[in-house]
Design an enzyme around this catalytic site. Structure first.
Site, mmCIF file in Angstrom:
data_model
loop_
_atom_site.group_PDB
_atom_site.id
_atom_site.type_symbol
_atom_site.label_atom_id
_atom_site.label_comp_id
_atom_site.label_asym_id
_atom_site.label_seq_id
_atom_site.Cartn_x
_atom_site.Cartn_y
_atom_site.Cartn_z
ATOM 1 N N GLN A 69 35.661 24.730 -3.749
ATOM 2 C CA GLN A 69 34.845 25.341 -4.793
ATOM 3 C C GLN A 69 35.185 26.824 -4.960
ATOM 4 O OE1 GLN A 69 31.221 22.634 -3.070
ATOM 5 N NE2 GLN A 69 30.570 24.397 -4.243
ATOM 6 N N ARG A 125 23.540 22.548 -2.880
ATOM 7 C CA ARG A 125 22.907 22.721 -4.177
ATOM 8 C C ARG A 125 21.722 23.678 -4.075
ATOM 9 N NH1 ARG A 125 23.053 18.106 -8.817
ATOM 10 N NH2 ARG A 125 22.678 19.588 -10.445
#
Ligand code: FES
Ligand code: FES
Lengths: 790, 161
Positions: free
Chosen positions: A223, A373
């Site tokens: 990421q 998240r």
């Protein structure tokens, strides 16, 4: 209401335009890391430890090496020769790449096997013989702190216990004083369980080292490609692999959710093997390895207390945390606080006294954790405050909605300074909860519940009104290896008015190719469909810190707006030149500049861009390009009001979510379709730990549910139909007033569900149940209360 | 090595494979059809779903030799004639995908459902997709995507009839 300033054709902010990336995904033409095949590529598999804590006595690779097609077996001793057997973590701790003598958790990497194809690599893995001397592991984090607990990190000189760090914030004395004299105090112990992100694509890489040019191309599921490039240069620089010789490519990513931020040992081993063999090396972990060895999330043990007046005014909160980090603190935490942003846990309520402290310990479990998240530890904090708020309302005999309304920070009091030091940028909490209550029909539901209770039926209503904190982040509070947490955008507009924009972030499904184009379309009036967005290649994209912590819109989204505004300034100059008027005489409307009072005298952005290459004003630099690195002045503070209704079967304790209404406030909305999709997905990832998911270890440190057969990921059957909506309170400091949304639902859903279940069971005197709340857990709790017999 | 002959997306392929080769690996590694994904090692996730003689199967749970002499359709075969299948269209229209990793398997599983039940209820759609995990979308829009496709396919069927 969302109002759009651009036409549908331009497709700027607020338009629900269909996603560009979907075209390849729906036809099976995505390019994920396992789809990459290079000539001469070798395959790597990893031998893992069956024990949670053991000494390695001997590794015998002779049988494995006899298998045709097996190229090498690599152990920690091999890596030690290059000083690559340990690597640093982001938390200034150290993590083994491959062990030289001791394994610290079950499924830890022990050796790597390399073969010409995947099946042969798997055969070789089975053929490697490892002799272990098992030791008694430390599994319980509380026991890890007992004086007679064995010290796990004997590699750390002078270490005499398993304690990692202590952190605190707030005013201890003042908080104690308030608690001593308060009318009402409530206290709950909660465990926020260890869970896993379970992105449907696991982690993997293809490391391709070119000996001749001394150059590494690393395709990997990350990421944060730029940060990884810097990390590789820091770890392998002594071998001559310096940063300009490293290219990290993050192809399409099959879901990240924080789990693809860390550097796992497999990546480093693959690089080392490619470096030694001069061949490309592919490593793709299987699902069970992913569940058992990759970073976990959460695992916080929290004691939470709240003090209030008899009339229902919150006075203070106090939190004490024990954090189980596994054998090393490998937290993917970019903040300067070891608990991340846990200090947001004072919540959406107006009071000025709080104290929080946390201690972290080593245990024989996989290291972590990741900001699943969530902007790191926000989920834990929000769960604690929202559960506690319900307990307090119950203790006071007040309706939980009324209690919240009474204590919310008022709209006019923003920016608001929290007792733990944050400055909340904006919010309208009353409006959010009011809307959620209207949509769900709160008063009617309460009446229905009262009726049902008379008949002995179990129905519960749960609320969560949370404040999120996202957009890492301002450099005073965040960095990675000292690198400030800006993010970047570079826009190049070609002579024909079409553009390419590159970013330092990396989508893992969020739809950046569409939403970033919309931001630029909004600012420049170039249709979004003419703007190609590119991310994930460190050779071409400007430096950025990646996508996690809902930071893409707050940072890179802002960078896009500012870079586009730089170009608009240039466009104004060119338009003035072409129209032979002064810049002040020009008026902008999306897509063109026109002369004030004479709208027929106009130049479109396409005319202007063409002139930038063909007929630009004397003295002006040719071309039409801009770059911006955006370092946010503050974080953004999205919020939400969620209400959940559950029905619980009196015989089987099966829990059914009847309705779930989520009203989110993420400021200005770029693409409402994408935002809604993010909310649906996040809610389901909130449902998961609330009712199903938890990684469970036995006392010997064996994982009991390390495959998808036992680890319950919700399917379409378990997931309810979600009802979503929004209020809009723009961020005052963000260039487009957006706040970021990806994480709110994951953070906000678990307490809404838990509060609903506890509400249903409150008739039996139950005030708290740890998530995941299962029928069995309810059965046990009711048995303990003497409500039911064995 | 075993000799197999499999028709994939209408094209016949002959190959010698190890008997233990999984159908999913045959498709991905031997034929380069990487639209079929692998998301687990225990037959749970459905990312590998393809059609074998018209019925959906998890390609990680079938050996290539078991497909010998049979016909396989993968996601790449759904839009082979250039036009998108109504399900592909539905997934895009209704935002039924995010990272896209589960999507090929979802589409293949849903296509099986719609072949046998042209007008499924929401509950029937959810049950039919129980063997397919998605971590991004929360399934909500996947259900809508399948409803979209079902509508469209019924309309097309009426027009043709
Ligand atoms: S890969 Fe076939 S079911 Fe998961
Ligand atoms: S879209 Fe990502 S797993 Fe379904």
């Amino acid at each position: 209401m969302i109002t759009c300033k651009t036409s549908r054709e331009i497709g700027g902010m607020g338009h629900p335009i269909k996603r560009k990336e979907d075209i390849r995904f729906i036809q099976g033409k995505g390019r994920y890391v396992d789809d990459i095949k290079l000539p001469g590529m070798l395959h790597m598999d990893i031998v893992r430890s069956p024990y949670a804590y053991a000494r390695i006595k001997h590794i015998d690779a002779s049988e494995a090496l006899k298998i045709p097609g097996v190229v090498a077996v690599v152990t920690g001793k091999d890596l030690e020769k290059y000083n690559l057997h340990w690597m640093p973590t982001l938390m200034s701790d150290t993590q083994m790449v491959l062990p030289t003598d001791t394994v610290m958790y079950q499924a830890q990497e022990v050796a790597a096997v390399i073969a010409t194809d995947r099946y042969t690599a798997r055969d070789a893995k089975e053929a490697v013989r490892v002799e272990y001397e098992p030791m008694k592991p430390v599994v319980d984090p509380y026991k890890a702190l007992e004086p007679d607990a064995p010290v796990l990190r004997t590699d750390k000189e002078g270490k005499t216990d398993n304690h990692i760090w202590h952190w605190e914030v707030g005013d201890r004395e003042k908080t104690e004083a308030v608690f001593r004299s308060a009318d009402v105090v409530v206290k709950e112990h909660m465990h926020i369980p260890r869970i896993h992100v379970v992105s449907i694509e696991t982690c993997g890489c293809v490391a391709d080292y070119d000996k001749v040019n001394n150059h590494l191309t690393m395709y990997m599921t990350t990421q944060a490609p730029h940060a990884i490039r810097t990390v590789i240069a820091l770890v392998a620089g002594h071998l001559g692999l310096t940063e300009e010789k490293i290219r990290v490519i993050s192809p399409d990513i099959g879901g990240g959710f924080g789990g693809k931020v860390p550097v796992y040992p497999g990546y480093v081993i693959a690089i080392a093997v490619s470096f030694l063999t001069g061949k490309p090396v592919k490593w793709i972990e299987d699902r069970s390895e992913n569940l058992q060895a990759d970073s976990f999330a959460r695992d916080y043990h929290i004691t939470a207390e709240m003090a209030a007046t008899r009339e229902g005014k919150i006075l203070a909160t106090r939190f004490k945390v024990l954090a189980d980090h596994g054998y090393t603190d490998a937290a993917a935490n970019p903040s300067k606080f070891p608990t991340g942003l846990f200090s947001i846990g004072t919540g959406s309520y107006d009071y000025d006294t709080a104290f929080m402290e946390a201690d972290a310990v080593y245990t024989n479990k996989p290291p972590g954790g990741v900001a699943y998240r969530c902007s790191f530890r926000v989920t834990e904090a929000v769960h604690a405050i929202e559960r506690l708020t319900d307990s307090m309302a119950r203790a006071l005999g007040m309706d939980p909605a009324e209690f919240r309304m009474k204590n919310f920070i008022k709209k006019e009091d923003f920016p608001w300074k929290s007792p733990t030091g944050w400055t909340y940028d904006s919010g309208d909490y009353h409006a959010g909860l009011k809307k959620a209550m209207e949509v769900i029909g709160y008063d009617d539901l309460r009446r229905e519940q009262a009726e049902k209770r008379k008949k002995g039926e179990l129905m519960g209503i749960g609320i969560s009104t949370f404040t999120e904190i996202v957009g890492a982040g301002p450099s005073r509070d965040f960095d990675i290896l000292g690198i400030k947490m800006f993010d970047s955008c570079e826009i190049r507009v070609h002579p024909t008015g079409k553009a390419i924009a590159r970013f330092g972030t990396k989508s893992q499904g969020q739809g950046h190719e569409t939403t970033y184009a919309q931001i630029i379309a909004e600012e420049l009036g170039i249709p979004a469909e003419h703007i190609q967005v590119e991310e994930g290649d460190t050779d071409t994209a400007p430096y950025g810190l990646g996508t996690y912590a809902s930071r893409s819109t707050p940072t890179a989204g802002a960078a896009a707006a500012v870079a586009a505004r730089k170009l608009r300034d240039k466009a104004r100059k060119i338009a003035a030149y072409l129209l032979e008027v002064s810049e002040e005489d020009l008026e902008w409307e999306p897509g063109k500049f026109y002369v004030k009072g004479a709208p027929e005298k106009a130049k479109t952005i396409q005319d202007i861009v063409f002139a930038a290459y063909t007929n630009h004003p004397p003295g002006m630099e040719a071309g039409f390009e801009a770059t911006h690195y955006y370092d946010p002045p503050n974080l953004t503070f999205p919020s939400g009001a969620y209400i959940c209704v559950v029905d619980i079967d009196k015989e089987t304790f099966e829990i059914k979510i009847r309705r779930f209404v989520a009203i989110d406030d993420c400021g200005n909305i770029i693409n409402p379709m994408v935002v809604q999709g993010q909310v649906h997905g996040g809610l389901t990832q909130g449902l998961a730990p609330a009712m199903y998911e938890e990684l469970i270890y036995d006392e010997d440190g064996n994982i009991l549910n390390g495959t998808l057969m036992d680890y319950l990921v919700p399917t379409a059957v378990e997931s309810p139909r979600w009802e979503t909506g929004h209020t809009i309170t723009p961020s005052p400091h963000h260039p487009i007033g957006a706040k970021g949304v990806g994480e709110s639902p994951t953070v906000g859903a678990p307490p809404a569900i838990a509060n609903a279940i506890v509400d249903a069971l409150s008739v039996y005197g139950i005030t708290h149940l740890d998530i995941p709340i299962t029928p069995y857990k309810i059965y046990e709790a009711l048995k303990a209360k003497g409500v039911i017999e064995d | 090595m075993a000799h197999i002959s499999i028709t994939v997306n209408g094209k016949r392929h002959e190959a010698d494979v190890e008997p233990r080769t999984l159908l999913v690996d045959f498709l991905r590694e031997h034929l380069g059809l990487t639209g079929t994904h692998v998301g687990c090692d225990t037959s749970q996730c459905g990312a590998c779903t393809v059609h074998l003689d018209g019925r959906s199967v998890k390609a990680c749970t079938v050996f290539a030799v078991q497909a010998d002499g049979r016909s396989v359709t993968t996601i790449e075969g759904m839009s082979a004639d250039g036009a998108l299948h109504p399900l592909q269209e539905g997934f895009r229209e209704e935002h039924g995908l995010q990272c896209g990793f589960c999507t090929p398997g979802m589409i293949m599983a849903a296509a099986d459902l719609l072949q046998h039940n042209p007008d499924p209820s929401e509950a029937e759609i959810r049950h039919a997709l129980e063997g397919n995990y998605c971590r991004c979308t929360g399934y909500h829009n996947i259900v809508r995507a399948v409803q979209y496709a079902a509508r469209k396919m019924r309309e097309q069927a009426t027009v043709e009839a």
